[in-house]
Design an enzyme around this catalytic site. Structure first.
Site, PDB file in Angstrom:
ATOM      1  N   LYS A   1      47.919   1.505  23.236  1.00 45.11           N
ATOM      2  CA  LYS A   1      49.119   0.829  23.749  1.00 45.11           C
ATOM      3  C   LYS A   1      50.294   1.287  22.878  1.00 45.11           C
ATOM      4  CE  LYS A   1      51.894  -2.119  23.641  1.00 45.11           C
ATOM      5  NZ  LYS A   1      53.342  -1.784  23.615  1.00 45.11           N
TER       6      LYS A   1
ATOM      7  N   GLU B   1      48.080  -1.869   9.676  1.00 44.60           N
ATOM      8  CA  GLU B   1      49.077  -1.113   8.898  1.00 44.60           C
ATOM      9  C   GLU B   1      50.410  -1.768   9.187  1.00 44.60           C
ATOM     10  OE1 GLU B   1      48.514   1.223   6.791  1.00 44.60           O
ATOM     11  OE2 GLU B   1      46.446   1.787   7.245  1.00 44.60           O
TER      12      GLU B   1
ATOM     13  N   CYS C   1      57.943   2.902   7.366  1.00 49.67           N
ATOM     14  CA  CYS C   1      57.342   1.802   6.600  1.00 49.67           C
ATOM     15  C   CYS C   1      57.308   2.157   5.124  1.00 49.67           C
ATOM     16  CB  CYS C   1      55.945   1.511   7.113  1.00 49.67           C
ATOM     17  SG  CYS C   1      54.909   2.985   7.113  1.00 49.67           S
TER      18      CYS C   1
ATOM     19  N   GLU D   1      62.661  -5.544   5.272  1.00 50.16           N
ATOM     20  CA  GLU D   1      62.670  -4.108   5.564  1.00 50.16           C
ATOM     21  C   GLU D   1      64.024  -3.768   6.162  1.00 50.16           C
ATOM     22  OE1 GLU D   1      59.171  -3.653   8.219  1.00 50.16           O
ATOM     23  OE2 GLU D   1      58.915  -1.788   7.118  1.00 50.16           O
TER      24      GLU D   1
HETATM   25  P1  NAP Z   1      56.477  -4.095  16.196  1.00 43.53           P
HETATM   26  O1  NAP Z   1      57.621  -4.753  16.818  1.00 43.53           O
HETATM   27  O2  NAP Z   1      55.542  -4.904  15.379  1.00 43.53           O
HETATM   28  O3  NAP Z   1      55.688  -3.345  17.376  1.00 43.53           O
HETATM   29  C1  NAP Z   1      54.582  -2.538  17.123  1.00 43.53           C
HETATM   30  C2  NAP Z   1      53.734  -2.458  18.365  1.00 43.53           C
HETATM   31  O4  NAP Z   1      53.230  -3.756  18.670  1.00 43.53           O
HETATM   32  C3  NAP Z   1      54.470  -1.978  19.615  1.00 43.53           C
HETATM   33  O5  NAP Z   1      53.588  -1.227  20.398  1.00 43.53           O
HETATM   34  C4  NAP Z   1      54.820  -3.284  20.302  1.00 43.53           C
HETATM   35  O6  NAP Z   1      54.970  -3.150  21.692  1.00 43.53           O
HETATM   36  C5  NAP Z   1      53.572  -4.088  20.010  1.00 43.53           C
HETATM   37  N1  NAP Z   1      53.745  -5.535  20.099  1.00 43.53           N
HETATM   38  C6  NAP Z   1      54.866  -6.277  19.908  1.00 43.53           C
HETATM   39  N2  NAP Z   1      54.589  -7.578  20.075  1.00 43.53           N
HETATM   40  C7  NAP Z   1      53.277  -7.666  20.400  1.00 43.53           C
HETATM   41  C8  NAP Z   1      52.402  -8.739  20.692  1.00 43.53           C
HETATM   42  N3  NAP Z   1      52.808 -10.009  20.691  1.00 43.53           N
HETATM   43  N4  NAP Z   1      51.108  -8.453  20.972  1.00 43.53           N
HETATM   44  C9  NAP Z   1      50.681  -7.174  20.975  1.00 43.53           C
HETATM   45  N5  NAP Z   1      51.462  -6.127  20.710  1.00 43.53           N
HETATM   46  C10 NAP Z   1      52.740  -6.360  20.406  1.00 43.53           C
HETATM   47  O7  NAP Z   1      56.921  -2.882  15.241  1.00 43.53           O
HETATM   48  P2  NAP Z   1      57.918  -1.715  15.560  1.00 43.53           P
HETATM   49  O8  NAP Z   1      59.305  -2.275  15.543  1.00 43.53           O
HETATM   50  O9  NAP Z   1      57.459  -0.944  16.735  1.00 43.53           O
HETATM   51  O10 NAP Z   1      57.692  -0.774  14.280  1.00 43.53           O
HETATM   52  C11 NAP Z   1      58.292  -0.990  13.072  1.00 43.53           C
HETATM   53  C12 NAP Z   1      57.350  -1.730  12.126  1.00 43.53           C
HETATM   54  O11 NAP Z   1      56.153  -0.978  11.988  1.00 43.53           O
HETATM   55  C13 NAP Z   1      57.921  -1.844  10.735  1.00 43.53           C
HETATM   56  O12 NAP Z   1      57.641  -3.122  10.235  1.00 43.53           O
HETATM   57  C14 NAP Z   1      57.160  -0.777   9.954  1.00 43.53           C
HETATM   58  O13 NAP Z   1      57.075  -1.014   8.574  1.00 43.53           O
HETATM   59  C15 NAP Z   1      55.826  -0.846  10.611  1.00 43.53           C
HETATM   60  N6  NAP Z   1      55.071   0.391  10.376  1.00 43.53           N
HETATM   61  C16 NAP Z   1      54.024   0.357   9.515  1.00 43.53           C
HETATM   62  C17 NAP Z   1      53.326   1.525   9.232  1.00 43.53           C
HETATM   63  C18 NAP Z   1      52.164   1.518   8.283  1.00 43.53           C
HETATM   64  O14 NAP Z   1      51.413   2.474   8.289  1.00 43.53           O
HETATM   65  N7  NAP Z   1      51.989   0.483   7.482  1.00 43.53           N
HETATM   66  C19 NAP Z   1      53.691   2.718   9.866  1.00 43.53           C
HETATM   67  C20 NAP Z   1      54.766   2.723  10.747  1.00 43.53           C
HETATM   68  C21 NAP Z   1      55.453   1.538  11.005  1.00 43.53           C
HETATM   69  P3  NAP Z   1      56.429  -3.141  22.363  1.00 43.53           P
HETATM   70  O15 NAP Z   1      57.116  -1.952  21.828  1.00 43.53           O
HETATM   71  O16 NAP Z   1      56.118  -3.050  23.801  1.00 43.53           O
HETATM   72  O17 NAP Z   1      57.083  -4.424  21.945  1.00 43.53           O
END
Ligand code: NAP
Length: 486
Positions: free
Chosen positions: A181, A257, A291, A388
């Site tokens: 997804k 992650e 991240c 962040e």
């Molecule tokens: P996000 O808002 O948490 O979304 C991540 C994924 O989860 C997207 O596919 C999103 O889909 C989905 N999602 C959102 N709400 C959900 C729910 N209630 N149930 C299931 N899935 C859901 O994060 P983002 O804004 O895309 O990415 C930025 C974040 O990722 C930052 O916090 C960054 O630090 C973190 N990150 C961590 C790493 C690591 O390796 N630790 C690497 C890269 C990024 P939709 O887009 O459709 O909402």
């Protein structure tokens, strides 16, 4: 299919059981170019019904895929690696279009992403097991590693290719089938990778791709299906917490992650050139939307002014614009909300007394841009040090002793990565040991490597991706007690 990039097949539909199809209610959602704010194309919007169709397809494919020889799985993954490298330029262009990052960053991402297919092609034929004597001497302990089963993989928008291959590679190597997804902001890269996997010979149903704006609904449907045994999520800590609670219902194994708030500590004895260069890499990869991005820069008071001056000089020299222009260093942020968040964090810091050495505003152009910014004299209570940033802002805070720097660095719920700069290796290792982070960049601003265990402690995550550990996350150890004595 879309013709956004010449020479690259980019499907815009769901990929279920080896078939490209529209969503069950025929709905779609737009994908927007953050450099212009314009819609690039529409993509099928998966529903709960589609989500369960993915589980059906993954279930049908599971026994056959698990029984495939490790060499066969390895060969397919290696073919996927080669195809990604062959299409490197086109994939990079696609990433720039839907994510906004600069072309050099996008090219780097494609290489990094493909490396996960190569690495796990190599690991697929080295899945460990063990046999030992029971301490009582009465039997042998045989441990096999078996595929966990159907895995749900959820990825963020900031590395649309790498976060997908970092999960698909080990899942397939271990013999699992998967449902990916992707983030709604960047589904096209994941779909293009789906096409590459099909071309590489991944059998129908082994990888299913489910773009959806209804992320909570589809994740809930999948995680409440008892056939699903694994969740691997990369994204924010906030959404990670929600998913851990959902996965608890079926006691699903979770790899997480999550977010970071990386400190970067520059000791008084650091080589300033190396430290500034490291800070630039750690801060500005992906325009600060990583991240691993250095979020809080702690510099020894004796060199803080000189470090900030040099950092500001480098940041002010960056070229901001559309990532498609190869002369550009920093692209736009992913959407308007991200720009608003960055603006608010900078305003809060300035109101609390921070000095803006360079940047500090949106440039006067369409698209979701923000100037590379250096803030000094940042009050330790500022919001910008607690959250962040996910943007091109470098807040600098001065410290007097290593103990003080370590205490400030550890004063967060996050623990993904930290950076240390010193010319004294023993000092650097002592500080590294005391920093609460899963990864440390010692005199380096870049730590990502397919061969290294990537992951965080505290609320930055559970488990590791990459390295041999990433593959074990998709296996269950099975213990067989046996005795072949006469
Ligand atoms: P996000 O808002 O948490 O979304 C991540 C994924 O989860 C997207 O596919 C999103 O889909 C989905 N999602 C959102 N709400 C959900 C729910 N209630 N149930 C299931 N899935 C859901 O994060 P983002 O804004 O895309 O990415 C930025 C974040 O990722 C930052 O916090 C960054 O630090 C973190 N990150 C961590 C790493 C690591 O390796 N630790 C690497 C890269 C990024 P939709 O887009 O459709 O909402």
């Amino acid at each position: 299919m879309s013709d956004i990039v010449d020479g690259l097949t980019i499907p815009t539909s769901l990929y279920i059981g080896g078939t490209w199809r529209s969503s069950s209610d025929s709905s779609t959602f737009p994908v927007v170019d953050p450099a212009t704010g314009e819609t690039i194309t529409e993509v099928a919007n998966g529903t709960a019904e589609d989500a369960l169709a993915c589980v059906d397809a993954a279930e049908l494919a599971a026994p056959v895929w698990a029984a495939t020889s490790p060499r066969e799985r390895s060969t397919i993954l290696l073919r996927a690696f080669s195809l990604m490298i062959e299409k490197k330029q086109q994939l990079a262009e696609l990433i720039v279009r839907e994510n906004g990052k600069a072309m050099a960053d996008a090219l780097g991402e494609v290489q990094y992403s493909a490396e996960f297919f190569r690495w796990y092609a190599e690991e697929a034929v080295r899945i460990p097991g063990e046999i030992t004597d029971s301490p009582s001497g009465q039997n042998k302990i045989l441990v096999l590693r078996q595929p966990m089963g159907i895995a749900l993989l959820i990825t963020p928008w900031n590395f649309p290719a790498a976060m997908a291959t970092r999960k698909i590679g080990p899942a397939l190597a271990a013999g699992c089938t998967a449902i990916l997804k992707p983030a709604s902001e960047t589904p096209l890269t994941a779909l293009a990778i789906g096409q590459i996997l099909e071309d590489a010979g991944v059998p129908p149903g082994v990888v299913n791709i489910l773009p959806s704006r209804a992320s909570g609904t589809v994740a809930n449907a999948i995680l409440h299906d008892p056939r699903v045994r694994k969740l691997s999520f990369t994204g924010s800590t906030e959404v990670g917490r929600t998913l851990l609670a959902v996965a608890a219902d079926q006691v699903i194994s979770c790899s997480m992650e999550l977010g970071g708030n990386a400190p970067l500590v520059v000791c008084a004895d650091a080589d300033l050139e190396v430290a500034v260069e490291g800070a630039m890499v750690a801060k500005m990869r992906n325009g600060g939307q990583a991240c691993t991005a250095a979020n809080r820069i702690y510099v020894h008071r004796s060199i803080a002014d000189e470090f900030s001056r040099r950092l500001a000089e480098r940041m002010a020299g960056l070229n901001v614009g559309s990532g498609l222009d190869t002369a550009v260093d920093v692209g736009p942020l992913v959407n308007l909300e991200s720009v608003a968040k960055v603006e608010q964090l900078v305003d809060d810091a300035v109101q609390r007394g921070a000095t803006t050495v360079t940047g500090g505003a949106r440039p006067d152009s369409p698209g979701y841009f923000y100037q590379p910014t250096v803030l000094t004299d940042v009050d330790p209570q500022s919001q910008i040090l607690e959250e962040e940033i996910f943007g091109p802002i470098a807040p600098v805070v001065a410290f007097d002793t290593d103990d003080e720097a370590i205490e400030m660095a550890n004063g967060t719920i996050y623990g993904l990565v930290a950076y240390v700069f010193t010319q004294d290796l023993a000092r650097g290792l002592r500080i590294s040991e005391r920093l609460e982070a899963g990864m440390i960049g010692l005199n380096r601003g870049l730590i990502s490597d397919a061969a290294a265990p990537f992951g965080g402690v505290k609320q930055s995550g559970l488990g590791r991706e990459g390295s041999h550990e990433g593959l074990l996350e998709y296996t269950e150890p099975k213990y067989i007690a046996l005795d072949w004595s006469e």
